[in-house]
Design a protein around this motif. Structure first.
Motif, short mmCIF file in Angstrom:
data_model
loop_
_atom_site.label_atom_id
_atom_site.label_comp_id
_atom_site.label_asym_id
_atom_site.label_seq_id
_atom_site.Cartn_x
_atom_site.Cartn_y
_atom_site.Cartn_z
N PRO A 153 0.80 -1.23 0.00
CA PRO A 153 0.00 0.00 0.00
C PRO A 153 0.83 1.28 0.00
O PRO A 153 0.30 2.36 -0.31
CB PRO A 153 -0.81 -0.12 1.30
N GLU A 154 2.11 1.19 0.30
CA GLU A 154 2.94 2.41 0.30
C GLU A 154 3.29 2.86 -1.12
O GLU A 154 3.75 3.98 -1.33
CB GLU A 154 4.21 2.25 1.15
N THR A 155 3.05 2.00 -2.12
CA THR A 155 3.38 2.36 -3.51
C THR A 155 2.43 3.45 -4.04
O THR A 155 1.22 3.29 -3.99
CB THR A 155 3.26 1.13 -4.44
N LYS A 156 3.01 4.54 -4.50
CA LYS A 156 2.20 5.65 -5.03
C LYS A 156 2.34 5.76 -6.55
O LYS A 156 1.46 6.27 -7.23
CB LYS A 156 2.66 6.99 -4.42
N ALA A 157 3.50 5.36 -7.05
CA ALA A 157 3.80 5.57 -8.47
C ALA A 157 4.58 4.37 -9.01
O ALA A 157 5.43 3.82 -8.30
CB ALA A 157 4.61 6.85 -8.61
N ILE A 158 4.26 3.99 -10.24
CA ILE A 158 4.95 2.84 -10.85
C ILE A 158 5.59 3.27 -12.17
O ILE A 158 4.95 3.89 -13.02
CB ILE A 158 3.97 1.66 -11.06
N VAL A 159 6.86 2.95 -12.30
CA VAL A 159 7.61 3.32 -13.50
C VAL A 159 7.38 2.25 -14.57
O VAL A 159 7.55 1.05 -14.29
CB VAL A 159 9.12 3.43 -13.20
N VAL A 160 7.02 2.68 -15.77
CA VAL A 160 6.66 1.74 -16.84
C VAL A 160 7.51 2.03 -18.09
O VAL A 160 7.67 3.19 -18.48
CB VAL A 160 5.16 1.89 -17.20
#
Ligand code: ATP
Length: 293
Positions: A153-160
């Motif tokens: 749940p701490e993930t705010k942004a994902i690099v793609v």
């Protein structure tokens, strides 16, 4: 001071990237264009992304499936991590040991690709979340990411590692929220502007190991039943190599393209009919080996 594994690979990636940027009087137009592409990606990462989400915390995660595009992104991300730390905490040890990353193993993937992901997870010090391996591969990408976010749940942004020339990607922006129907997070897309030739130029110059499936005529990797060698790479079509210079001057210094070994059923993909994936530079033909379902 001994460097931890992440610090040491980040420093190596920094040196690879710097060395590429310092190629003087670029011998080909592709190299000059790739230098510009790298500079823009670095700007997104260092000035826009790391300013909002620290690369040292758990807010950012990388979506990684061992493909060429996310590998290029990973190399430059690591280079920027090194640069960020040198600027913001000079002389101090890196406070993280592994980068958060996520691999959605939702389709029937090539064994060689799965093996490559395992190997590179160690090489690049990734703390890799692997979804539902071997149990429920029928869930959608969106559902898989939803589960990932529930577990992290701490993930705010994902690099793609998506590029404008990928399907439905023409109008994407470097930073944007997910679409309706997807769990809510920010998509960070710093290599949107990269062309296929630029991906190969940098990857081949890096001398880093790349997934062996590319060595037998594949140019983009989907699931096994819908991915074939790219017909434009048939030897009879005489495609030519545009990256002789990169291979001869590669950062690893051994003038070799390092491909991971084919394994499992993929051994049968070895053939004498197709040239390797990096003989293709036309973006419009990149997905010709990927059949629609
Ligand atoms: P290739 O086109 O050669 O397969 P690639 O896998 O890096 O290279 P795409 O298939 O176009 O590129 O996918 C775009 C990006 O989406 C990837 O770079 C990666 O960041 C993300 N992605 C795609 N599939 C997955 C997956 N199964 N798990 C995690 N991330 C993924």
């Amino acid at each position: 001071m001994a460097l931890n594994g992440l610090a040491s690979i980040a420093e190596r990636c920094y040196k690879i990237t710097q060395s590429y940027l310092e190629i003087k009087e670029p011998p080909t137009a592709i190299i000059a264009e790739t230098q510009d592409a790298i500079k823009l990606t670095k700007k997104y990462l260092l000035q826009e992304i790391f300013d909002r989400w620290s690369p040292l915390g758990r807010e950012i995660s990388l979506s990684y499936n061992g493909g060429k595009d996310c590998q290029v992104l990973l190399l430059i991300y690591l280079a920027c991590l090194h640069e960020y730390c040198s600027q913001n905490m000079p002389g101090q040890p890196l406070p993280v040991k592994r980068l958060n990353a996520v691999f959605i193993d939702q389709a029937e993937t090539f064994t060689t690709l799965e093996q490559f992901v395992e190997e590179t997870k160690e090489r690049y010090s990734l703390s890799l979340y692997e979804s539902e391996r071997g149990t429920n591969k029928n869930i959608s990408m969106a559902q898989a990411f939803d589960k990932y976010l529930t577990d992290n749940p701490e993930t705010k942004a994902i690099v793609v590692g998506i590029r404008h020339t990928d399907p439905f990607a023409q109008h994407l922006k470097p930073i944007q929220r997910t679409d309706d129907g997807w769990p809510d997070f920010l998509r960070l897309q710093p290599i949107l502007h990269w062309k296929l030739a630029q991906v190969w130029s940098f990857l081949l110059y890096s001398g880093e190991p790349i997934c062996g499936i590319y060595s037998v005529g594949f140019t983009s990797l989907g699931d096994i039943s819908h991915t074939l060698p790219n017909s434009h790479l048939r030897i009879s079509n005489s495609p030519s190599l545009r990256f002789q210079w990169e291979i001869e001057h590669s950062f690893s210094g051994d003038q070799t393209v390092h491909c991971s070994a084919l394994c499992g059923d993929d051994v049968h993909l070895q053939n004498h009919e197709y040239l390797p994936g990096w003989y293709l530079v036309d973006d419009t033909l990149e997905r010709c080996g990927r059949n629609k379902r």
